[in-house]
Design a protein around this motif. Structure first.
Motif, PDB file in Angstrom:
ATOM      1  N   UNK A 654       0.941  -1.239   0.108  1.00  0.00           N
ATOM      2  CA  UNK A 654      -0.095  -0.143  -0.153  1.00  0.00           C
ATOM      3  C   UNK A 654       1.014   1.366  -0.090  1.00  0.00           C
ATOM      4  N   UNK A 655       1.123   1.810  -1.344  1.00  0.00           N
ATOM      5  CA  UNK A 655       1.787   2.939  -1.225  1.00  0.00           C
ATOM      6  C   UNK A 655       0.955   4.184  -1.217  1.00  0.00           C
ATOM      7  N   UNK A 656       1.332   5.151  -0.482  1.00  0.00           N
ATOM      8  CA  UNK A 656       0.232   6.310  -0.386  1.00  0.00           C
ATOM      9  C   UNK A 656       1.075   7.628  -0.774  1.00  0.00           C
ATOM     10  N   UNK A 657       0.575   8.675  -1.560  1.00  0.00           N
ATOM     11  CA  UNK A 657       0.989   9.965  -1.709  1.00  0.00           C
ATOM     12  C   UNK A 657      -0.167  10.754  -1.625  1.00  0.00           C
ATOM     13  N   UNK A 658      -0.149  11.712  -0.636  1.00  0.00           N
ATOM     14  CA  UNK A 658      -1.136  12.430  -0.046  1.00  0.00           C
ATOM     15  C   UNK A 658      -2.681  11.824   0.047  1.00  0.00           C
ATOM     16  N   UNK A 659      -3.562  12.316  -0.675  1.00  0.00           N
ATOM     17  CA  UNK A 659      -4.802  11.639  -0.423  1.00  0.00           C
ATOM     18  C   UNK A 659      -5.175  10.466  -1.248  1.00  0.00           C
ATOM     19  N   UNK A 660      -3.960   9.923  -2.061  1.00  0.00           N
ATOM     20  CA  UNK A 660      -4.158   8.936  -2.833  1.00  0.00           C
ATOM     21  C   UNK A 660      -3.302   7.701  -2.735  1.00  0.00           C
ATOM     22  N   UNK A 661      -3.577   6.752  -3.387  1.00  0.00           N
ATOM     23  CA  UNK A 661      -2.685   5.742  -3.039  1.00  0.00           C
ATOM     24  C   UNK A 661      -2.736   4.599  -4.431  1.00  0.00           C
ATOM     25  N   UNK A 662      -1.657   3.806  -4.364  1.00  0.00           N
ATOM     26  CA  UNK A 662      -1.569   2.687  -5.366  1.00  0.00           C
ATOM     27  C   UNK A 662      -1.218   1.427  -4.621  1.00  0.00           C
ATOM     28  N   UNK A 663      -2.040   0.198  -4.767  1.00  0.00           N
ATOM     29  CA  UNK A 663      -2.025  -1.186  -4.245  1.00  0.00           C
ATOM     30  C   UNK A 663      -1.875  -2.039  -5.148  1.00  0.00           C
ATOM     31  N   UNK A 664      -0.655  -2.402  -5.366  1.00  0.00           N
ATOM     32  CA  UNK A 664      -0.379  -3.778  -6.069  1.00  0.00           C
ATOM     33  C   UNK A 664      -0.713  -5.007  -5.241  1.00  0.00           C
ATOM     34  N   UNK A 665      -1.479  -5.976  -5.726  1.00  0.00           N
ATOM     35  CA  UNK A 665      -1.473  -6.991  -4.632  1.00  0.00           C
ATOM     36  C   UNK A 665      -1.380  -8.433  -5.368  1.00  0.00           C
ATOM     37  N   UNK A 666      -1.681  -9.647  -4.805  1.00  0.00           N
ATOM     38  CA  UNK A 666      -1.580 -10.695  -5.126  1.00  0.00           C
ATOM     39  C   UNK A 666      -2.398 -11.763  -3.978  1.00  0.00           C
ATOM     40  N   UNK A 667      -3.347 -12.523  -4.461  1.00  0.00           N
ATOM     41  CA  UNK A 667      -4.182 -13.188  -3.961  1.00  0.00           C
ATOM     42  C   UNK A 667      -4.326 -14.468  -4.179  1.00  0.00           C
ATOM     43  N   UNK A 668      -4.470 -15.674  -3.314  1.00  0.00           N
ATOM     44  CA  UNK A 668      -4.289 -17.057  -3.421  1.00  0.00           C
ATOM     45  C   UNK A 668      -5.560 -17.811  -2.371  1.00  0.00           C
ATOM     46  N   UNK A 669      -6.010 -18.949  -2.775  1.00  0.00           N
ATOM     47  CA  UNK A 669      -7.025 -19.510  -2.141  1.00  0.00           C
ATOM     48  C   UNK A 669      -7.756 -20.445  -2.679  1.00  0.00           C
ATOM     49  N   UNK A 670      -8.812 -21.101  -2.160  1.00  0.00           N
ATOM     50  CA  UNK A 670      -9.846 -22.078  -2.991  1.00  0.00           C
ATOM     51  C   UNK A 670     -10.536 -22.635  -1.889  1.00  0.00           C
ATOM     52  N   UNK A 671     -11.614 -23.122  -2.128  1.00  0.00           N
ATOM     53  CA  UNK A 671     -12.587 -23.905  -1.221  1.00  0.00           C
ATOM     54  C   UNK A 671     -12.823 -25.594  -1.557  1.00  0.00           C
ATOM     55  N   UNK A 672     -12.955 -26.422  -0.538  1.00  0.00           N
ATOM     56  CA  UNK A 672     -12.809 -27.709  -0.855  1.00  0.00           C
ATOM     57  C   UNK A 672     -13.955 -28.440  -0.380  1.00  0.00           C
ATOM     58  N   UNK A 673     -14.486 -29.423  -1.148  1.00  0.00           N
ATOM     59  CA  UNK A 673     -15.358 -30.302  -0.443  1.00  0.00           C
ATOM     60  C   UNK A 673     -14.866 -31.076   0.898  1.00  0.00           C
ATOM     61  N   UNK A 674     -13.668 -31.417   1.138  1.00  0.00           N
ATOM     62  CA  UNK A 674     -13.312 -31.932   2.365  1.00  0.00           C
ATOM     63  C   UNK A 674     -13.725 -31.003   3.575  1.00  0.00           C
ATOM     64  N   UNK A 675     -13.469 -31.425   4.708  1.00  0.00           N
ATOM     65  CA  UNK A 675     -13.696 -30.869   5.885  1.00  0.00           C
ATOM     66  C   UNK A 675     -12.607 -29.771   6.348  1.00  0.00           C
ATOM     67  N   UNK A 676     -11.275 -30.249   5.740  1.00  0.00           N
ATOM     68  CA  UNK A 676     -10.212 -29.735   6.263  1.00  0.00           C
ATOM     69  C   UNK A 676      -9.659 -29.060   4.856  1.00  0.00           C
ATOM     70  N   UNK A 677      -9.117 -27.743   4.826  1.00  0.00           N
ATOM     71  CA  UNK A 677      -8.577 -27.257   3.632  1.00  0.00           C
ATOM     72  C   UNK A 677      -7.162 -27.742   3.395  1.00  0.00           C
ATOM     73  N   UNK A 678      -6.959 -27.781   1.697  1.00  0.00           N
ATOM     74  CA  UNK A 678      -5.679 -28.265   1.253  1.00  0.00           C
ATOM     75  C   UNK A 678      -4.631 -27.211   0.935  1.00  0.00           C
ATOM     76  N   UNK A 679      -3.434 -27.536   0.895  1.00  0.00           N
ATOM     77  CA  UNK A 679      -2.423 -26.558   0.444  1.00  0.00           C
ATOM     78  C   UNK A 679      -1.973 -26.823  -1.046  1.00  0.00           C
TER      79      UNK A 679
END
Length: 726
Positions: A654-679
């Motif tokens: 999160x890079x901010x300059x004055x009242x504005x900002x630029x935010x590069x990001x990366x996300x990861x994840x998933x949902x699973x049928x099993x009762x415990x999540x997998x890697x």
């Protein structure tokens, strides 16, 4: 400023002459004695050798003759005037000589003939030219002749005062233009005083400044006839403190004043430093048990005769009595009675007085939104406690404000479409602080209405009881549901004025929902009705520095909800979710933020769960780049069916300059049928966001794309909302 030193004296002469001299003057009218250096010398007259005779002192008019000439006077001031003598001429004047005042028969003389000009009618006002005389100062649109000048500053750069001088300078304010050289010179003299004041503010009390206006040589001038205004400052010696003395009553602890007046011998007599030190005394002492402290007028005695320029500093301080909190009192238009007012303080009676806790009490009252104005003022009581401290009561001055308000919000997200929400609130329909809230949701994929009863500060500050009745329709790829909910919840949460480390909520829900779900045994979508009872709860530990825009610290959150579902059979299960976020400031303008989340549902098969109670991934608050709820297993039609577990990860810069900002990001994840999540089988999304920071939180626009898309996933997803992603 020029001061005239010339003086004028007026002499008055009285000439008294004896009667023979007067007579001589009357006999020689029109002559005057010669004067000057060429005047003839007067002939000396022999002095009288005999004493004056009695005849010389005789009156001009005998007293008896003078009294006889006087007209008789009446002692009655209201008596009528005597009649004017008839036929007597008036005294001779240039205009009335020898004219009788009254005719012989007692009548007045005839009036003079009327002047014909006086009989003419007056000239109409409209015919007059009423335009005021135009002066040079009134000419706005006419280009007045101007001269150009440049400003040169010498002597203040070394003191780092050049920028401050330029921001206040009359020469700089003129932007190099003036009507004439006299105006430039006047601005230069004004800047001389400015330079001297700036030098004194740093302790250079012997400083002087001069301004010089000169014509720029033709070879150097950019414009013929331009001027150069040079302001030269000479700082002189720097004055330092030779002593620091505080005149005050004894305080507890004994060094309370000296510790909080950060001045010492040898410090320069700098205005901002000294004013800041005195302000610190005014700020800290009310936080340490002295609510009525008064800082007097400082005295600095300068010594300019010694080899070293110094000043002896003396500050009078009236500390007032050391005090503790007493009780609350109230006045004005009461919104709350004393019973409810005593829910807000974060102190007990007898605690050492602290102005920060007084300010906190006022802020908490303002946050209720029920006051048009509210003030909390310490009041002396004269009561002395057993510990020797004077009890100070707090007077709460209340003025009612409007209790009703309207609010609205709107947003858009890929997979969720447009969504608008409006609400009407009466914050004190059931006093104290019993609010009724009506909410309407309208969107492309969600519609609904709800009614909420909320009791704020219910027996304890920031503890809230909430009861909700709602009806909602949701139409997403994962399910189409008509849902009715009754819920109640007790919560202890953070507020914008008091962010807490530990918060929680607990409550109960009754849910009735009719939803479409894919039946894998039948190979088709069917609609089923579910009855759900849940006991949701949450605890959170928060060390971040802000609720809406954190820049440092971390948060840990645990959700746990034992539930039971009825749909042909009773099936108990437990839903659990744990989430952690961190915020690390790399610099004042760059913050690295991260999030990790995992969820599980234990005790029930996925297909026995109502689709709305399953876990889904994807969307603006999950893995950006993928559609809302589109991460996880799919049915044969390509629609998500959700799962019993979930994991998500996110990293932002999160890079901010004055009242504005630029935010590069990366996300990861998933949902699973099993009762415990997998890697394994993680789906990644990346993008960039823009931020516009306001006083209530950042506005967020994120654009993301899936990095390992599946068939049917879009190439770009857009999210618009208020607040950071996490």
């Amino acid at each position: 400023m020029r001061v005239s030193t010339g003086r004028h004296y007026w002499l008055a002469f009285a000439l008294v002459a004896a009667s023979p001299a007067v007579g001589q003057f009357n006999q020689q009218q029109g002559t005057a004695p010669a004067r000057g250096p060429d005047a003839p010398k007067p002939t000396p007259t022999p002095q009288a050798t005999t004493a004056p005779t009695p005849a010389d002192n005789a009156p001009i008019v005998p007293e008896a003759e003078f009294d006889a000439a006087l007209p008789p006077l009446s002692g009655d001031i209201n008596a009528p005037l005597e009649p004017m003598p008839k036929g007597q001429p008036a005294a001779a004047t240039p205009t009335t000589a020898q004219l009788p005042l009254v005719a012989a028969d007692g009548s007045l003389p005839a009036a003079a003939p009327e002047n014909p000009e006086l009989a003419q009618p007056l000239q109409p006002l409209a015919s007059f030219d009423s335009a005021p005389l135009q002066t040079a100062a009134d000419i706005k649109d006419v280009d007045a002749p101007q001269i150009r000048y440049e400003t040169v500053l010498k002597g203040l750069e070394e003191l780092k005062l050049a920028d401050e001088f330029k921001s206040l300078s009359a020469l700089q304010e003129g932007k190099g233009k003036a009507a004439n050289a006299t105006q430039v010179a006047a601005r230069g003299r004004e800047d001389e005083g400015l330079a001297v004041r700036l030098m004194k503010s740093l302790g250079y009390y012997d400083g002087t400044a001069v301004s010089l206006i000169e014509t720029v040589p033709a070879a150097d001038a950019t414009q013929p006839g331009s001027l150069r205004a040079t302001v030269t400052a000479t700082p002189g010696r720097l004055y330092t403190l030779s002593s620091v003395n505080i005149e005050a009553q004894p305080v507890t602890p004994p060094d309370l004043l000296t510790r909080n007046l950060p001045l010492k011998v040898g410090d320069p007599i700098e205005a901002a430093r000294i004013q800041g030190a005195e302000a610190n005394v005014s700020l800290v002492l009310p936080q340490q048990g002295y609510p009525f402290v008064k800082v007097g007028e400082r005295d600095i005695l300068l010594d300019d005769q010694s080899p070293k320029a110094t000043g002896a500093y003396t500050l009078p301080v009236d500390t007032g009595p050391r005090s503790s909190f007493g009780q609350l009192t109230t006045s004005g238009d009461p919104v709350f009675d004393l019973t409810h007012l005593n829910v807000f303080p974060r102190f007990d009676g007898g605690d050492l007085y602290d102005s920060r806790k007084t300010d906190d009490l006022r802020d908490a009252l303002v946050a209720t939104g029920l006051f048009s104005s509210v003030a909390v003022e310490p009041q002396r009581t004269g009561r002395t406690n057993a510990d020797g401290l004077e009890a100070v009561d707090l007077l709460v001055r209340q003025t009612k404000g409007p209790p009703r308000s309207l609010a609205g919000s709107a947003g858009y997200a890929t997979g969720q479409g447009f969504k608008a929400e409006g609400s009407w609130t009466h914050r004190n329909l059931f006093p104290p602080e019993g609010a009724l809230i009506g909410t309407v949701v309208a969107g492309t994929q969600e519609q609904g209405a709800s009614g909420t009863f909320r009791r704020s500060n219910a027996g304890k500050r920031d503890k809230t009881f909430t009861a909700i009745a709602s009806a909602n329709h949701s139409n997403y790829d994962a399910f189409d549901a008509f849902t009715g909910t009754l819920s109640a919840r007790w919560s202890y949460v953070s507020t914008p004025i008091w962010q807490k480390r530990f918060t929680y909520y607990y409550g109960g829900e009754l849910v009735g929902t009719n939803e479409s779900t894919y039946d894998f045994t039948q190979g088709a979508k069917v609609r089923r009705t579910y009855g759900i009872v849940a006991l949701p709860g949450q605890v959170e530990w928060d060390t971040s520095d802000s609720l809406l825009n954190p820049t440092r610290g971390y948060r840990l959150r645990l959700n746990l909800s034992p539930e039971g579902a009825v749909s042909g059979a009773v099936r108990p299960y437990v839903r659990a979710m744990i989430e952690g976020t961190f915020y690390y400031p790399v610099s004042t303008s760059l913050v690295i933020a991260g999030r990790a989340k995992a969820g599980t549902i234990q005790g029930i098969a996925r297909d026995d769960l109502a689709p709305s109670r399953r876990y889904y991934g994807g969307g603006g608050g999950s893995v950006r780049g993928y559609g809302y709820q589109r991460l996880g297993p799919f049915d044969p039609n390509g629609d998500p069916v959700g799962g019993r577990s979930l994991n998500e990860f996110a990293l932002e810069a999160r890079y901010r300059f004055g009242n504005f900002g630029i935010v590069p990001f990366i996300d990861a994840g998933n949902s699973y049928e099993s009762s415990l999540p997998k890697g394994s089988d993680l789906k990644f999304g990346a993008g960039i966001g823009g931020r516009f920071y306001t006083n209530f939180g950042p506005m967020r626009i994120d654009v993301a794309t899936p990095l390992n898309p599946r068939p049917g996933d879009g190439k770009v997803a857009l999210y618009i909302s208020i607040g950071q992603a996490f």
